[in-house]
Write a protein that holds these residues in place. Structure first.
Motif, PDB file in Angstrom:
ATOM      1  N   ILE A   1      -2.672  -7.930   3.369  1.00 18.84           N
ATOM      2  CA  ILE A   1      -1.477  -7.213   2.909  1.00 18.84           C
ATOM      3  C   ILE A   1      -1.792  -5.930   2.149  1.00 18.84           C
ATOM      4  O   ILE A   1      -0.876  -5.166   1.846  1.00 18.84           O
ATOM      5  N   GLY A   2      -3.048  -5.672   1.862  1.00 14.70           N
ATOM      6  CA  GLY A   2      -3.433  -4.458   1.162  1.00 14.70           C
ATOM      7  C   GLY A   2      -4.929  -4.390   1.033  1.00 14.70           C
ATOM      8  O   GLY A   2      -5.609  -5.421   1.071  1.00 14.70           O
ATOM      9  N   THR A   3      -5.453  -3.180   0.873  1.00 16.46           N
ATOM     10  CA  THR A   3      -6.897  -2.986   0.806  1.00 16.46           C
ATOM     11  C   THR A   3      -7.251  -2.020  -0.311  1.00 16.46           C
ATOM     12  O   THR A   3      -6.868  -0.850  -0.291  1.00 16.46           O
TER      13      THR A   3
ATOM     14  N   ALA B   1      -2.305  -3.078  -7.732  1.00 20.28           N
ATOM     15  CA  ALA B   1      -2.439  -4.533  -7.807  1.00 20.28           C
ATOM     16  C   ALA B   1      -2.467  -5.020  -9.245  1.00 20.28           C
ATOM     17  O   ALA B   1      -1.931  -6.089  -9.567  1.00 20.28           O
TER      18      ALA B   1
ATOM     19  N   TYR C   1      -5.325 -10.503   0.419  1.00 23.64           N
ATOM     20  CA  TYR C   1      -5.387  -9.120  -0.048  1.00 23.64           C
ATOM     21  C   TYR C   1      -6.871  -8.786  -0.177  1.00 23.64           C
ATOM     22  O   TYR C   1      -7.663  -9.626  -0.625  1.00 23.64           O
TER      23      TYR C   1
ATOM     24  N   TRP D   1       3.918  -6.925  -5.660  1.00 18.74           N
ATOM     25  CA  TRP D   1       3.146  -7.649  -4.650  1.00 18.74           C
ATOM     26  C   TRP D   1       3.695  -9.055  -4.443  1.00 18.74           C
ATOM     27  O   TRP D   1       3.746  -9.547  -3.308  1.00 18.74           O
TER      28      TRP D   1
END
Length: 344
Positions: A157-159, A165, A189, A172
């Motif tokens: 869902i994210g990098t 975050a 994630y 999130w």
């Protein structure tokens, strides 16, 4: 993996969903980066290597940290990044018994060998945050729908979005709820190994603790196996502790090494233009680093697998690959084959 199986029998399941993660089979993945459509032999070649999952990266584009607008191009000319490429590759993967992982990234600004500073994306102004979060939600929900359509087993869902975050955990949490309303697969994630993964506040809403595993191992020239093993020790302890505390398995969402002298000291360092054609490759250190990883970490009960960075399409091999992260055609490829095939 008995420890991992027992963990899932505790009152707090390893996954927020009804179905438990199969911890008896490691995720053995490579990130496939293909400008052109690969030949029909590409995925069978990866299967022969022992790969179980093919990871595809799709990009959203942000001009700068100061500009919160995120643009996306599902019809990207780069085959493995496009929706159509993901659809076609997933169909071929399914026919071979392989799984697919989708791993969207944000690309910030232009190309720079200094790396991407997406971890610094953040705003003092609430309206700017809201604009970025609205655009990011549109971006991720597109790939959540695509992941469900093609039957992807995992969606990242994210990098490496550390500031967001850490500072905007509720965003999130809400995004995860929205994603799960349309996508039935597993979520993680991809947190950076440096000053991020231990401070994520929403791991318990995900299925895996995802880590970009570019851990420093040794700053010594020509490090011995013992030095590299010692380098892993402190990182293994931290990962084990976090996994036990949160009752979640760890997935290395990226792990890779270049065939250059300082690969153990700076494994995250991207090839610079100055190196190409001037620096000498060091295939031995790349193979050694992979071998130590498998010996020291692969059978840890908290680890559920790794996505290796990266594998190029067979119809293009850029000069940067000579000193890049790919193990293709280098001694490290045989190390990976031995471990991946013996794990099945």
């Amino acid at each position: 993996m008995l420890f991992g199986v027992l963990m899932c029998l505790l009152p707090l399941n390893c996954t927020p969903q009804n179905s438990l993660i199969d911890l008896t089979h490691m995720i053995q993945s490579v990130t496939l980066d293909a400008r052109n459509k690969p030949s029909e032999a590409m995925l069978p070649t990866l299967k022969e290597l022992g790969v179980t999952h093919v990871t595809l990266v799709q990009f959203g584009f942000q001009r700068s940290i100061e500009d919160p607008e995120i643009r996306m191009n599902p019809d990207a000319g780069w085959y493995s990044e496009s929706d159509q490429g993901a659809r076609e590759l997933s169909q071929q993967a399914d026919s071979l018994g392989l799984h697919v992982i989708l791993k969207p990234h944000l690309w910030l600004g232009g190309y720079s060998h200094q790396g991407q500073s997406r971890n610094e994306i953040g705003y003092a102004d609430e309206d700017m945050w809201n604009k970025w979060e609205t655009d990011y939600t549109v971006f991720l929900m597109h790939y959540a729908h695509l992941a469900e359509e093609i039957g992807a087993e995992i969606l990242v869902i994210g990098t490496e979005l550390a500031r967001s975050a850490h500072e905007r955990s509720q965003f999130w949490q809400d995004l995860i709820v929205q994603i799960r309303s349309v996508y039935q697969g597993q979520l993680t994630y991809a947190a950076n190994w440096w000053e991020e993964y231990e401070e994520i506040g929403f791991w318990e809403s995900l299925d895996f603790i995802g880590v970009q595993a570019y851990f420093e191992l040794s700053d010594q020239p020509n490090p011995t196996d013992a030095m590299l093993s010692e380098g892993w020790s402190i990182h293994k302890e931290a990962l084990s502790s976090l996994s036990e505390r949160l009752n979640r398995p760890v997935l290395f969402t990226e792990l890779g090494y270049r065939n250059v002298d300082d690969a153990a000291a700076k494994p995250w360092r991207w090839p610079s233009r100055d190196e190409i054609g001037t620096a000498m490759p060091n295939n031995q250190i790349q193979a050694q680093l992979y071998n130590i990883f498998f010996h020291e970490v692969w059978n840890e009960p908290w680890l559920h697998g790794a996505i290796l960075w990266k594998w190029h399409g067979d119809r293009e091999r850029r000069r940067t690959a000579e000193l890049g992260f790919t193990p293709q055609g280098k001694p490290a490829e045989e190390v990976i084959r031995q471990w991946f095939t013996s794990s099945q």
